[in-house]
Motif scaffolding. Structure first.
Motif, PDB file in Angstrom:
ATOM      1  N   ASP A 137       0.820  -1.209   0.000  1.00 22.52           N
ATOM      2  CA  ASP A 137       0.000   0.000   0.000  1.00 22.52           C
ATOM      3  C   ASP A 137       0.861   1.268   0.000  1.00 22.52           C
ATOM      4  O   ASP A 137       0.330   2.374   0.070  1.00 22.52           O
ATOM      5  N   ASN A 138       2.175   1.100  -0.047  1.00 22.51           N
ATOM      6  CA  ASN A 138       3.178   2.169  -0.081  1.00 22.51           C
ATOM      7  C   ASN A 138       3.287   2.958   1.216  1.00 22.51           C
ATOM      8  O   ASN A 138       4.154   3.836   1.327  1.00 22.51           O
ATOM      9  N   ILE A 139       2.473   2.655   2.211  1.00 20.76           N
ATOM     10  CA  ILE A 139       2.558   3.403   3.464  1.00 20.76           C
ATOM     11  C   ILE A 139       3.936   3.229   4.096  1.00 20.76           C
ATOM     12  O   ILE A 139       4.575   4.189   4.534  1.00 20.76           O
ATOM     13  N   ALA A 140       4.402   1.993   4.159  1.00 17.79           N
ATOM     14  CA  ALA A 140       5.649   1.690   4.861  1.00 17.79           C
ATOM     15  C   ALA A 140       6.867   1.692   3.954  1.00 17.79           C
ATOM     16  O   ALA A 140       7.970   1.383   4.410  1.00 17.79           O
ATOM     17  N   ALA A 141       6.691   2.053   2.689  1.00 18.75           N
ATOM     18  CA  ALA A 141       7.833   2.025   1.767  1.00 18.75           C
ATOM     19  C   ALA A 141       9.009   2.865   2.258  1.00 18.75           C
ATOM     20  O   ALA A 141      10.166   2.425   2.152  1.00 18.75           O
ATOM     21  N   PRO A 142       8.805   4.061   2.801  1.00 17.83           N
ATOM     22  CA  PRO A 142       9.960   4.814   3.319  1.00 17.83           C
ATOM     23  C   PRO A 142      10.723   4.075   4.412  1.00 17.83           C
ATOM     24  O   PRO A 142      11.962   4.134   4.464  1.00 17.83           O
ATOM     25  N   THR A 143      10.006   3.375   5.284  1.00 16.94           N
ATOM     26  CA  THR A 143      10.664   2.623   6.349  1.00 16.94           C
ATOM     27  C   THR A 143      11.535   1.513   5.765  1.00 16.94           C
ATOM     28  O   THR A 143      12.681   1.305   6.203  1.00 16.94           O
ATOM     29  N   LEU A 144      11.029   0.802   4.762  1.00 18.65           N
ATOM     30  CA  LEU A 144      11.806  -0.269   4.134  1.00 18.65           C
ATOM     31  C   LEU A 144      13.056   0.285   3.460  1.00 18.65           C
ATOM     32  O   LEU A 144      14.131  -0.320   3.524  1.00 18.65           O
ATOM     33  N   ALA A 145      12.925   1.437   2.810  1.00 18.12           N
ATOM     34  CA  ALA A 145      14.096   2.062   2.184  1.00 18.12           C
ATOM     35  C   ALA A 145      15.140   2.418   3.233  1.00 18.12           C
ATOM     36  O   ALA A 145      16.346   2.241   3.022  1.00 18.12           O
ATOM     37  N   SER A 146      14.689   2.930   4.371  1.00 17.96           N
ATOM     38  CA  SER A 146      15.620   3.284   5.442  1.00 17.96           C
ATOM     39  C   SER A 146      16.317   2.047   5.989  1.00 17.96           C
ATOM     40  O   SER A 146      17.512   2.093   6.318  1.00 17.96           O
ATOM     41  N   TRP A 147      15.602   0.946   6.097  1.00 18.32           N
ATOM     42  CA  TRP A 147      16.227  -0.295   6.558  1.00 18.32           C
ATOM     43  C   TRP A 147      17.316  -0.751   5.589  1.00 18.32           C
ATOM     44  O   TRP A 147      18.383  -1.204   6.009  1.00 18.32           O
ATOM     45  N   LEU A 148      17.043  -0.661   4.287  1.00 16.85           N
ATOM     46  CA  LEU A 148      18.063  -1.023   3.302  1.00 16.85           C
ATOM     47  C   LEU A 148      19.287  -0.121   3.449  1.00 16.85           C
ATOM     48  O   LEU A 148      20.429  -0.588   3.390  1.00 16.85           O
ATOM     49  N   ASP A 149      19.054   1.158   3.658  1.00 21.33           N
ATOM     50  CA  ASP A 149      20.155   2.099   3.862  1.00 21.33           C
ATOM     51  C   ASP A 149      20.988   1.704   5.083  1.00 21.33           C
ATOM     52  O   ASP A 149      22.229   1.720   5.040  1.00 21.33           O
ATOM     53  N   LYS A 171      21.396  -1.280   6.246  1.00 29.25           N
ATOM     54  CA  LYS A 171      22.154  -2.489   5.916  1.00 29.25           C
ATOM     55  C   LYS A 171      23.382  -2.156   5.074  1.00 29.25           C
ATOM     56  O   LYS A 171      24.444  -2.790   5.216  1.00 29.25           O
ATOM     57  N   LEU A 172      23.269  -1.167   4.204  1.00 30.51           N
ATOM     58  CA  LEU A 172      24.404  -0.781   3.363  1.00 30.51           C
ATOM     59  C   LEU A 172      25.480  -0.062   4.177  1.00 30.51           C
ATOM     60  O   LEU A 172      26.665  -0.157   3.860  1.00 30.51           O
ATOM     61  N   VAL A 173      25.074   0.620   5.211  1.00 28.15           N
ATOM     62  CA  VAL A 173      26.060   1.204   6.125  1.00 28.15           C
ATOM     63  C   VAL A 173      26.718   0.090   6.935  1.00 28.15           C
ATOM     64  O   VAL A 173      27.947   0.054   7.112  1.00 28.15           O
ATOM     65  N   ALA A 174      25.915  -0.865   7.404  1.00 29.91           N
ATOM     66  CA  ALA A 174      26.447  -1.937   8.247  1.00 29.91           C
ATOM     67  C   ALA A 174      27.434  -2.826   7.501  1.00 29.91           C
ATOM     68  O   ALA A 174      28.407  -3.311   8.095  1.00 29.91           O
ATOM     69  N   ASN A 175      27.213  -3.052   6.193  1.00 23.90           N
ATOM     70  CA  ASN A 175      28.139  -3.919   5.452  1.00 23.90           C
ATOM     71  C   ASN A 175      29.298  -3.160   4.803  1.00 23.90           C
ATOM     72  O   ASN A 175      30.099  -3.744   4.080  1.00 23.90           O
ATOM     73  N   GLY A 176      29.362  -1.865   5.084  1.00 25.84           N
ATOM     74  CA  GLY A 176      30.483  -1.074   4.599  1.00 25.84           C
ATOM     75  C   GLY A 176      30.333  -0.528   3.202  1.00 25.84           C
ATOM     76  O   GLY A 176      31.251   0.103   2.681  1.00 25.84           O
ATOM     77  N   ALA A 177      29.173  -0.730   2.581  1.00 28.75           N
ATOM     78  CA  ALA A 177      28.965  -0.217   1.225  1.00 28.75           C
ATOM     79  C   ALA A 177      28.873   1.303   1.209  1.00 28.75           C
ATOM     80  O   ALA A 177      29.301   1.952   0.256  1.00 28.75           O
ATOM     81  N   LEU A 178      28.305   1.868   2.279  1.00 31.94           N
ATOM     82  CA  LEU A 178      28.159   3.320   2.402  1.00 31.94           C
ATOM     83  C   LEU A 178      28.829   3.774   3.694  1.00 31.94           C
ATOM     84  O   LEU A 178      28.729   3.085   4.719  1.00 31.94           O
ATOM     85  N   PRO A 179      29.461   4.937   3.680  1.00 31.08           N
ATOM     86  CA  PRO A 179      30.142   5.399   4.886  1.00 31.08           C
ATOM     87  C   PRO A 179      29.199   5.882   5.977  1.00 31.08           C
ATOM     88  O   PRO A 179      29.541   5.861   7.159  1.00 31.08           O
ATOM     89  N   CYS A 180      28.012   6.329   5.587  1.00 28.85           N
ATOM     90  CA  CYS A 180      27.044   6.826   6.566  1.00 28.85           C
ATOM     91  C   CYS A 180      25.661   6.777   5.933  1.00 28.85           C
ATOM     92  O   CYS A 180      25.523   6.619   4.721  1.00 28.85           O
ATOM     93  N   LYS A 181      24.643   6.934   6.755  1.00 31.75           N
ATOM     94  CA  LYS A 181      23.280   6.891   6.240  1.00 31.75           C
ATOM     95  C   LYS A 181      23.031   8.040   5.269  1.00 31.75           C
ATOM     96  O   LYS A 181      23.441   9.167   5.508  1.00 31.75           O
ATOM     97  N   GLN A 182      22.331   7.719   4.191  1.00 28.85           N
ATOM     98  CA  GLN A 182      21.929   8.736   3.226  1.00 28.85           C
ATOM     99  C   GLN A 182      20.452   9.083   3.342  1.00 28.85           C
ATOM    100  O   GLN A 182      20.018  10.116   2.839  1.00 28.85           O
ATOM    101  N   LEU A 183      19.694   8.211   3.988  1.00 34.95           N
ATOM    102  CA  LEU A 183      18.243   8.382   4.051  1.00 34.95           C
ATOM    103  C   LEU A 183      17.829   8.524   5.515  1.00 34.95           C
ATOM    104  O   LEU A 183      17.789   7.547   6.263  1.00 34.95           O
TER     105      LEU A 183
END
Length: 287
Positions: free
Chosen positions: A249-261, A263-275
């Protein structure tokens, strides 16, 4: 290299008093959305022409780093069999001309093809790709299972994309088809979203992921973990992924995007959160 995050829309009633204040008029919510996200799918251009003045108002509401990803009009992508090629070509070039004033803030334009368009129509897809004249990327989303056969037909399609430096749109609808439809939003998603294999292959420098999340939010971690690994690989290869996160329903889509962000910080792909989502009661109620 970085990741662009976006939604399939910049307005949603459930996002009021979360992504933007209820005091912000509807016509100004794009600016508030762009303070959080770096891209957006613009599906309105698929259904009907958008006036040049409206496109310019959108352009002026976002910062220099924001990227619009417009969908190609359906009379080009979905009506090819019923129309002479020259008519389609004229509309294709006219659409590109419409987008040309926005090129400074264009991400990959999305040519979303119908499920009935099989591999035998590959020459038509190639003809459209060969007529792409803008300096910004083009991406193609196919939905016929011919293009997912892991054989000659998919290989020919991927080779054609790679040769032209056109991005393949990777649709990941696995989450919404992972369970029976137990509520209305999930039923609606299963009826509207294509059930196609998820083949995360990058054919150009700006791969696009369209992730369709499950309404049971914690269940998404298994797929988001997989995407964190793949996106890290793409970043290490010098690619610039664009990730559009949907939910049933797209309500929680921002939350899911933030979770992915996260994970990318945790695995070293990104130096810090972007979202960075606003930390409000509305957000916390989604988790």
């Amino acid at each position: 290299m970085t990741v662009l995050y976006g939604m399939a829309q910049w307005q949603h009633p459930a996002w009021i008093d979360w992504l933007y204040s209820s005091a912000v008029p509807g016509g100004e919510r794009l600016a508030e959305y762009a303070n959080v996200f770096s891209s957006v799918e613009v599906g309105s251009t698929f259904y009907a022409p958008v006036a040049d003045q409206q496109l310019m108002r959108w352009f002026q509401q976002v910062g220099a780093e924001f990227r619009f990803c417009f969908k190609v009009p359906q009379q080009i992508s979905h009506a090819s069999a019923q129309r002479p090629w020259q008519e389609v070509r004229n509309d294709w070039l006219a659409f590109q001309q419409t987008l040309s004033p926005l090129v400074a803030k264009l991400g990959p334009t999305m040519l979303q093809l119908p499920g009935r368009l099989a591999a035998e129509r590959l020459p038509y897809i190639l003809a459209l790709m060969d007529e792409w004249q803008l300096s910004t990327p083009l991406s193609v989303e196919v939905r016929h299972l011919d293009f997912f056969d892991k054989g000659e037909r998919e290989a020919a399609f991927l080779k054609a994309l790679s040769e032209r430096q056109v991005n393949r749109v990777v649709m990941d609808s696995r989450p919404v088809f992972s369970t029976p439809a137990y509520n209305e939003s999930l039923l609606d998603a299963q009826q509207k979203k294509p059930r196609v294999p998820c083949h995360p292959v990058a054919t150009a420098t700006t791969p696009i992921v369209r992730y369709i999340g499950h309404p049971d939010l914690p269940s998404n971690h298994v797929w988001l973990d997989q995407w964190a690994v793949k996106i890290k690989q793409w970043l290490e290869e010098g690619l610039s992924p664009v990730v559009f996160v949907h939910s049933s329903d797209n309500i929680a889509a921002p939350t899911l995007a933030s979770w992915l962000d996260d994970k990318l910080v945790a695995n070293g792909a990104l130096p810090c959160k972007q979202l960075i989502l606003p930390d409000t009661l509305e957000q916390m109620s989604l988790i």
